[in-house]
Scaffold this active site. Structure first.
Site, mmCIF file in Angstrom:
data_model
loop_
_atom_site.group_PDB
_atom_site.id
_atom_site.type_symbol
_atom_site.label_atom_id
_atom_site.label_comp_id
_atom_site.label_asym_id
_atom_site.label_seq_id
_atom_site.Cartn_x
_atom_site.Cartn_y
_atom_site.Cartn_z
ATOM 1 N N GLY A 48 -23.971 -9.592 -25.518
ATOM 2 C CA GLY A 48 -25.066 -10.231 -24.785
ATOM 3 C C GLY A 48 -26.040 -9.180 -24.298
ATOM 4 O O GLY A 48 -25.691 -7.995 -24.174
ATOM 5 N N GLU A 65 -15.681 0.271 -25.982
ATOM 6 C CA GLU A 65 -16.934 0.005 -26.689
ATOM 7 C C GLU A 65 -17.871 1.205 -26.585
ATOM 8 O O GLU A 65 -18.083 1.742 -25.495
ATOM 9 C CB GLU A 65 -17.572 -1.239 -26.056
ATOM 10 C CG GLU A 65 -18.787 -1.745 -26.777
ATOM 11 C CD GLU A 65 -19.342 -3.017 -26.114
ATOM 12 O OE1 GLU A 65 -18.696 -3.593 -25.214
ATOM 13 O OE2 GLU A 65 -20.453 -3.420 -26.515
ATOM 14 N N LYS A 72 -17.903 -1.903 -17.238
ATOM 15 C CA LYS A 72 -18.804 -0.823 -17.608
ATOM 16 C C LYS A 72 -18.225 0.467 -17.053
ATOM 17 O O LYS A 72 -17.792 0.507 -15.880
ATOM 18 C CB LYS A 72 -20.186 -1.074 -16.996
ATOM 19 C CG LYS A 72 -20.909 -2.254 -17.623
ATOM 20 C CD LYS A 72 -21.312 -1.923 -19.033
ATOM 21 C CE LYS A 72 -22.248 -2.951 -19.618
ATOM 22 N NZ LYS A 72 -22.646 -2.611 -21.002
ATOM 23 N N LYS A 102 -24.570 -8.247 -31.923
ATOM 24 C CA LYS A 102 -25.690 -8.806 -31.160
ATOM 25 C C LYS A 102 -26.791 -9.098 -32.175
ATOM 26 O O LYS A 102 -27.323 -8.162 -32.790
ATOM 27 C CB LYS A 102 -26.209 -7.803 -30.136
ATOM 28 C CG LYS A 102 -25.264 -7.525 -28.977
ATOM 29 C CD LYS A 102 -25.846 -6.438 -28.085
ATOM 30 C CE LYS A 102 -24.930 -6.143 -26.904
ATOM 31 N NZ LYS A 102 -25.304 -4.880 -26.229
ATOM 32 N N LYS A 136 -14.813 -7.276 -19.084
ATOM 33 C CA LYS A 136 -15.295 -6.002 -19.643
ATOM 34 C C LYS A 136 -15.858 -5.174 -18.503
ATOM 35 O O LYS A 136 -16.728 -5.634 -17.762
ATOM 36 C CB LYS A 136 -16.362 -6.293 -20.691
ATOM 37 C CG LYS A 136 -17.362 -5.186 -20.983
ATOM 38 C CD LYS A 136 -18.167 -5.496 -22.233
ATOM 39 C CE LYS A 136 -19.590 -4.956 -22.155
ATOM 40 N NZ LYS A 136 -20.361 -5.234 -23.384
ATOM 41 N N ASP A 191 -21.156 -0.924 -30.800
ATOM 42 C CA ASP A 191 -22.267 -1.807 -30.423
ATOM 43 C C ASP A 191 -23.550 -1.123 -30.897
ATOM 44 O O ASP A 191 -24.027 -1.365 -32.023
ATOM 45 C CB ASP A 191 -22.241 -2.018 -28.897
ATOM 46 C CG ASP A 191 -23.456 -2.744 -28.337
ATOM 47 O OD1 ASP A 191 -24.285 -3.225 -29.122
ATOM 48 O OD2 ASP A 191 -23.607 -2.826 -27.098
ATOM 49 N N SER A 239 -19.131 -9.359 -18.433
ATOM 50 C CA SER A 239 -19.362 -7.927 -18.345
ATOM 51 C C SER A 239 -19.600 -7.572 -16.877
ATOM 52 O O SER A 239 -20.470 -8.152 -16.235
ATOM 53 C CB SER A 239 -20.594 -7.593 -19.195
ATOM 54 O OG SER A 239 -20.932 -6.244 -19.061
ATOM 55 N N ASP A 290 -16.661 -0.550 -21.587
ATOM 56 C CA ASP A 290 -17.895 -0.290 -22.338
ATOM 57 C C ASP A 290 -18.592 0.921 -21.744
ATOM 58 O O ASP A 290 -19.005 0.907 -20.582
ATOM 59 C CB ASP A 290 -18.815 -1.520 -22.257
ATOM 60 C CG ASP A 290 -20.093 -1.340 -23.056
ATOM 61 O OD1 ASP A 290 -20.254 -0.315 -23.749
ATOM 62 O OD2 ASP A 290 -20.955 -2.249 -22.998
#
Ligand code: NPG
Length: 366
Positions: free
Chosen positions: A289, A212, A161, A261, A159, A237, A133, A187
């Protein structure tokens, strides 16, 4: 299994670099660890709650409070993970605190019987591909440099952000620079609204694995509406806090992929239920995570080895976040992490390192 007592321990873990998301910038991780002591074994777990209630309503001081005030006193006389799960069920919310207690009990139980967590959960793989990430960066050149380095280390999926103002341009830059074969996803951590649908649809031609949690943490209906307006698959998520939420999301069409998660959903038993449900409905899942130390990461690797985890997770190496992990470090081998094979979570914190970063301990006798 008789429990003698439970230790709540807070540790302060400096991050190797600031980690910026749409909701905060973290430079240190304030971690709550649990140690369940029985005459036969000790069980460890890590609570994934953050210092502030910005990702979800939970935060680490509240987790410690609900554990000592309600959850630990509610444990049955001779608990195992299943009876613990049932005993904690009447208390609403506080999934991260519940997950920590159930996992430490489960670890003690499995260490006593000699069974690895992966085997207990039904894992089928002995290693899992690692994704990473990548936080919001000051500029696109900074981002290109960071992604280049992660790919050099062997990460199998990137991934990014994103947030309004840091979405199309950085994602396009990465796609163009690294080409069509890069496994790439984004995400948003709930940073957009349904009114942004036309803007988010501009990501459609970037061939992303998924977007996400684009919309609010507690909204399944608008995610279902968004899913009809964009081509990129939606992964949830924050919105999925239980198997019941997953069932509702599947029924509504809110997502086609779930980030599981264990901390967010109340533990590994519930995480496995979501895996089973998603698999039965043909949805892909992957393991998220929460900047875990080796203690939390070890347990996540066991889960990520289940057969429905068909996408790489945020199961990165220790050095992605920490110069010195609490456990022997998890390292990438050919872009994969090895699933621990020892009893329980299969790894122990190193006492000298643990003592160095501990900020407080509290012993609760039972
Ligand atoms: O690899 O451990 C990791 C972190 C992956 O980006 C990551 N986690 O929204 O999924 C997330 C995000 C997060 C981190 C959320 C910390 C909350 C706290």
């Amino acid at each position: 299994m008789k429990i003698t007592g439970i230790e709540l321990r807070r540790v302060a873990m400096p991050l190797v670099a600031p980690f910026q998301t749409s909701f905060t910038t973290q430079t240190e991780r304030d971690v709550l660890l649990l140690r369940v002591v029985t005459p036969e074994a000790e069980g460890w777990s890590e609570c994934v709650a953050m210092s502030d209630p910005l990702y979800s309503p939970e935060y680490v001081d509240a987790a410690a409070d609900v554990l000592r005030r309600f959850l630990i006193p509610a444990l049955p006389a001779r608990p195992d993970a299943h009876t613990t799960h049932h005993a904690l069920h009447p208390f609403k919310g506080h999934h991260m605190a519940k997950a920590a207690l159930e996992t430490a009990v489960l670890d003690a139980q499995l260490r006593t019987s000699g069974q690895p967590l992966a085997a207990f959960l039904g894992a089928t793989a002995d290693r899992v591909p690692a994704g990473v990430s990548v936080g919001i960066m000051p500029s696109i050149p900074h981002l290109l440099e960071a992604v280049t380095e992660y790919l050099h280390e062997g990460y199998r999926r990137i991934k990014l952000k994103i947030q309004p103002g840091w979405d199309l341009a950085p994602t396009r830059a990465i796609r163009e620079h690294f080409g069509p074969d890069l496994l790439l996803q984004v995400d948003a951590n709930a940073a957009y609204t349904l009114a942004d649908a036309p803007h988010l649809a501009k990501l459609d031609d970037l061939d992303l694995l998924l977007i996400e949690q684009p919309l609010a943490h507690d909204d399944l209906v608008q995610h279902a509406q968004l899913a009809k307006k964009i081509a990129t698959p939606i992964c949830l998520d924050e919105s999925i806090e239980s198997a019941a939420h997953a069932a509702a999301a599947i029924t509504l069409g809110s997502c086609s992929i779930i980030n599981i998660k264990p901390g967010r959903v109340g533990g590994y038993l519930e995480a496995r239920r979501i895996h089973d449900l998603a698999r039965a409905h043909g949805l892909a899942v992957w393991c998220g995570g929460m900047l875990e130390t080796g203690i939390g990461r070890a347990a996540n690797l066991a889960l990520a080895a289940l057969p429905g985890f068909t996408l790489p997770g945020d199961t990165s190496a220790s050095r992605r976040y920490y110069t010195t992990d609490l456990t022997p470090p998890f390292e990438l081998h050919d872009g994969h992490l090895t699933v621990p094979t020892g009893p329980g979570i299969g790894i122990d914190p190193i006492p000298a390192i643990l003592d160095e970063v501990t900020t407080s301990t509290e012993w609760i006798p039972l």
